[in-house]
Design a protein around this motif. Structure first.
Motif, PDB file in Angstrom:
ATOM      1  N   LEU A  24     -18.156  -2.907 -44.433  1.00  0.00           N
ATOM      2  CA  LEU A  24     -17.880  -4.477 -44.538  1.00  0.00           C
ATOM      3  C   LEU A  24     -18.601  -5.005 -45.753  1.00  0.00           C
ATOM      4  O   LEU A  24     -17.672  -5.660 -46.485  1.00  0.00           O
ATOM      5  N   TYR A  25     -19.779  -4.612 -46.208  1.00  0.00           N
ATOM      6  CA  TYR A  25     -20.179  -5.097 -47.374  1.00  0.00           C
ATOM      7  C   TYR A  25     -19.752  -4.715 -48.615  1.00  0.00           C
ATOM      8  O   TYR A  25     -19.381  -5.459 -49.428  1.00  0.00           O
ATOM      9  N   LYS A  26     -19.008  -3.451 -48.745  1.00  0.00           N
ATOM     10  CA  LYS A  26     -18.196  -2.873 -49.799  1.00  0.00           C
ATOM     11  C   LYS A  26     -16.822  -3.894 -49.791  1.00  0.00           C
ATOM     12  O   LYS A  26     -16.512  -4.434 -50.895  1.00  0.00           O
ATOM     13  N   GLN A  27     -16.400  -4.060 -48.766  1.00  0.00           N
ATOM     14  CA  GLN A  27     -15.265  -4.792 -48.413  1.00  0.00           C
ATOM     15  C   GLN A  27     -15.420  -6.224 -49.048  1.00  0.00           C
ATOM     16  O   GLN A  27     -14.669  -6.706 -49.878  1.00  0.00           O
ATOM     17  N   VAL A  28     -16.470  -7.003 -48.829  1.00  0.00           N
ATOM     18  CA  VAL A  28     -16.845  -8.062 -49.089  1.00  0.00           C
ATOM     19  C   VAL A  28     -16.952  -8.214 -50.721  1.00  0.00           C
ATOM     20  O   VAL A  28     -16.775  -9.436 -51.243  1.00  0.00           O
ATOM     21  N   GLY A  29     -17.502  -7.353 -51.010  1.00  0.00           N
ATOM     22  CA  GLY A  29     -17.673  -7.224 -52.422  1.00  0.00           C
ATOM     23  C   GLY A  29     -16.257  -7.250 -53.124  1.00  0.00           C
ATOM     24  O   GLY A  29     -16.303  -8.046 -54.103  1.00  0.00           O
ATOM     25  N   TYR A  30     -15.174  -6.332 -53.015  1.00  0.00           N
ATOM     26  CA  TYR A  30     -14.012  -6.421 -53.163  1.00  0.00           C
ATOM     27  C   TYR A  30     -13.458  -7.861 -53.147  1.00  0.00           C
ATOM     28  O   TYR A  30     -12.903  -8.448 -54.083  1.00  0.00           O
ATOM     29  N   LEU A  31     -13.744  -8.356 -52.013  1.00  0.00           N
ATOM     30  CA  LEU A  31     -13.030  -9.923 -51.574  1.00  0.00           C
ATOM     31  C   LEU A  31     -13.867 -10.841 -52.778  1.00  0.00           C
ATOM     32  O   LEU A  31     -12.972 -11.602 -53.296  1.00  0.00           O
ATOM     33  N   GLN A  33     -14.575 -10.629 -55.551  1.00  0.00           N
ATOM     34  CA  GLN A  33     -13.976 -10.346 -56.893  1.00  0.00           C
ATOM     35  C   GLN A  33     -12.433 -10.341 -57.121  1.00  0.00           C
ATOM     36  O   GLN A  33     -11.785 -10.762 -57.955  1.00  0.00           O
ATOM     37  N   ASN A  34     -11.602 -10.022 -56.053  1.00  0.00           N
ATOM     38  CA  ASN A  34     -10.266 -10.182 -55.901  1.00  0.00           C
ATOM     39  C   ASN A  34      -9.726 -10.008 -54.446  1.00  0.00           C
ATOM     40  O   ASN A  34      -9.500  -9.159 -53.909  1.00  0.00           O
ATOM     41  N   LEU A  35      -9.097 -11.215 -54.181  1.00  0.00           N
ATOM     42  CA  LEU A  35      -8.621 -11.457 -52.943  1.00  0.00           C
ATOM     43  C   LEU A  35      -7.388 -10.461 -52.563  1.00  0.00           C
ATOM     44  O   LEU A  35      -7.113  -9.813 -51.455  1.00  0.00           O
ATOM     45  N   ARG A  36      -6.782 -10.032 -53.769  1.00  0.00           N
ATOM     46  CA  ARG A  36      -5.723  -9.107 -53.514  1.00  0.00           C
ATOM     47  C   ARG A  36      -5.882  -7.676 -53.720  1.00  0.00           C
ATOM     48  O   ARG A  36      -5.050  -6.716 -53.929  1.00  0.00           O
ATOM     49  N   HIS A  37      -7.298  -7.208 -53.627  1.00  0.00           N
ATOM     50  CA  HIS A  37      -7.714  -6.037 -53.759  1.00  0.00           C
ATOM     51  C   HIS A  37      -6.796  -5.183 -52.690  1.00  0.00           C
ATOM     52  O   HIS A  37      -6.939  -5.308 -51.691  1.00  0.00           O
ATOM     53  N   PRO A  38      -6.335  -4.024 -53.159  1.00  0.00           N
ATOM     54  CA  PRO A  38      -5.302  -3.002 -52.281  1.00  0.00           C
ATOM     55  C   PRO A  38      -6.134  -2.714 -50.986  1.00  0.00           C
ATOM     56  O   PRO A  38      -5.516  -2.618 -49.911  1.00  0.00           O
ATOM     57  N   SER A  39      -7.405  -2.290 -51.120  1.00  0.00           N
ATOM     58  CA  SER A  39      -8.023  -1.816 -49.711  1.00  0.00           C
ATOM     59  C   SER A  39      -8.238  -2.965 -48.628  1.00  0.00           C
ATOM     60  O   SER A  39      -8.475  -2.557 -47.448  1.00  0.00           O
ATOM     61  N   LEU A  40      -8.198  -4.114 -49.254  1.00  0.00           N
ATOM     62  CA  LEU A  40      -8.467  -5.355 -48.171  1.00  0.00           C
ATOM     63  C   LEU A  40      -7.219  -5.629 -47.240  1.00  0.00           C
ATOM     64  O   LEU A  40      -7.524  -5.948 -46.171  1.00  0.00           O
ATOM     65  N   HIS A  41      -5.799  -5.134 -47.865  1.00  0.00           N
ATOM     66  CA  HIS A  41      -4.681  -5.858 -46.885  1.00  0.00           C
ATOM     67  C   HIS A  41      -4.911  -7.143 -46.568  1.00  0.00           C
ATOM     68  O   HIS A  41      -4.494  -7.347 -45.534  1.00  0.00           O
ATOM     69  N   ALA A  42      -5.414  -8.108 -47.371  1.00  0.00           N
ATOM     70  CA  ALA A  42      -5.667  -9.563 -46.858  1.00  0.00           C
ATOM     71  C   ALA A  42      -4.279 -10.134 -46.634  1.00  0.00           C
ATOM     72  O   ALA A  42      -3.350 -10.086 -47.419  1.00  0.00           O
ATOM     73  N   ASP A  69     -14.253 -22.822 -53.895  1.00  0.00           N
ATOM     74  CA  ASP A  69     -14.694 -21.572 -54.682  1.00  0.00           C
ATOM     75  C   ASP A  69     -15.479 -20.788 -53.611  1.00  0.00           C
ATOM     76  O   ASP A  69     -16.100 -19.789 -54.101  1.00  0.00           O
ATOM     77  N   THR A  70     -15.294 -20.618 -52.366  1.00  0.00           N
ATOM     78  CA  THR A  70     -16.122 -20.018 -51.378  1.00  0.00           C
ATOM     79  C   THR A  70     -15.266 -19.277 -50.280  1.00  0.00           C
ATOM     80  O   THR A  70     -14.446 -20.023 -49.882  1.00  0.00           O
ATOM     81  N   TYR A  71     -15.645 -18.062 -49.913  1.00  0.00           N
ATOM     82  CA  TYR A  71     -14.932 -17.610 -48.846  1.00  0.00           C
ATOM     83  C   TYR A  71     -16.168 -17.531 -47.793  1.00  0.00           C
ATOM     84  O   TYR A  71     -17.133 -17.318 -47.744  1.00  0.00           O
ATOM     85  N   VAL A  72     -15.456 -18.215 -46.814  1.00  0.00           N
ATOM     86  CA  VAL A  72     -16.311 -18.576 -45.439  1.00  0.00           C
ATOM     87  C   VAL A  72     -16.108 -17.423 -44.386  1.00  0.00           C
ATOM     88  O   VAL A  72     -14.875 -17.558 -43.664  1.00  0.00           O
ATOM     89  N   LEU A  73     -17.076 -16.732 -44.081  1.00  0.00           N
ATOM     90  CA  LEU A  73     -16.716 -15.500 -43.089  1.00  0.00           C
ATOM     91  C   LEU A  73     -16.921 -15.976 -41.793  1.00  0.00           C
ATOM     92  O   LEU A  73     -18.035 -16.634 -41.582  1.00  0.00           O
ATOM     93  N   LEU A  74     -15.870 -15.859 -40.880  1.00  0.00           N
ATOM     94  CA  LEU A  74     -15.906 -16.365 -39.747  1.00  0.00           C
ATOM     95  C   LEU A  74     -16.103 -15.319 -38.383  1.00  0.00           C
ATOM     96  O   LEU A  74     -17.047 -15.778 -37.633  1.00  0.00           O
ATOM     97  N   ASP A  75     -15.678 -14.252 -38.539  1.00  0.00           N
ATOM     98  CA  ASP A  75     -15.860 -13.277 -37.382  1.00  0.00           C
ATOM     99  C   ASP A  75     -15.519 -11.707 -37.867  1.00  0.00           C
ATOM    100  O   ASP A  75     -14.827 -11.835 -38.982  1.00  0.00           O
ATOM    101  N   ILE A  76     -15.896 -10.817 -37.217  1.00  0.00           N
ATOM    102  CA  ILE A  76     -15.757  -9.320 -37.681  1.00  0.00           C
ATOM    103  C   ILE A  76     -15.381  -8.773 -36.054  1.00  0.00           C
ATOM    104  O   ILE A  76     -16.104  -9.114 -35.069  1.00  0.00           O
ATOM    105  N   ARG A  77     -14.237  -8.214 -35.846  1.00  0.00           N
ATOM    106  CA  ARG A  77     -13.920  -7.594 -34.709  1.00  0.00           C
ATOM    107  C   ARG A  77     -13.028  -6.306 -34.733  1.00  0.00           C
ATOM    108  O   ARG A  77     -12.534  -6.028 -35.724  1.00  0.00           O
TER     109      ARG A  77
END
Length: 81
Positions: A24-31, A33-42, A69-77
């Motif tokens: 998760l921390y790795k993915q949040v790092g990608y987020l 930097q880039n909402l469209r990072h391929p591994s996120l599939h956002a 300018d903020t991503y507000v993380l809500l849940d992980i499941r």
């Protein structure tokens, strides 16, 4: 972009195993930097409430809002397969 961990997200994160937390921390790092990072599939999860979904791995997703300018993380499941 900045990242804000909501109290609900922090509670959900406490229930995750160390491997999921690390990914998760790795993915949040990608987020951040880039909402469209391929591994996120956002993608938009709930259009009316503005909630997005992104991939932690094949079995877990995290949910967030974009507020200025903020991503507000809500849940992980776990993601049903």
């Amino acid at each position: 972009m900045k990242v804000f961990y909501s109290p609900e997200f922090k509670d959900a994160l406490k229930r995750c195993n160390p491997e999921i937390k690390q990914k998760l921390y790795k993915q949040v790092g990608y987020l951040s930097q880039n909402l469209r990072h391929p591994s996120l599939h956002a993608k938009k999860y709930d259009e009316t409430r503005g909630i997005w979904q992104a991939r932690v791995n094949r079995g877990y997703r995290f949910y967030f809002l974009v507020e200025k300018d903020t991503y507000v993380l809500l849940d992980i499941r776990a993601h049903p397969k």
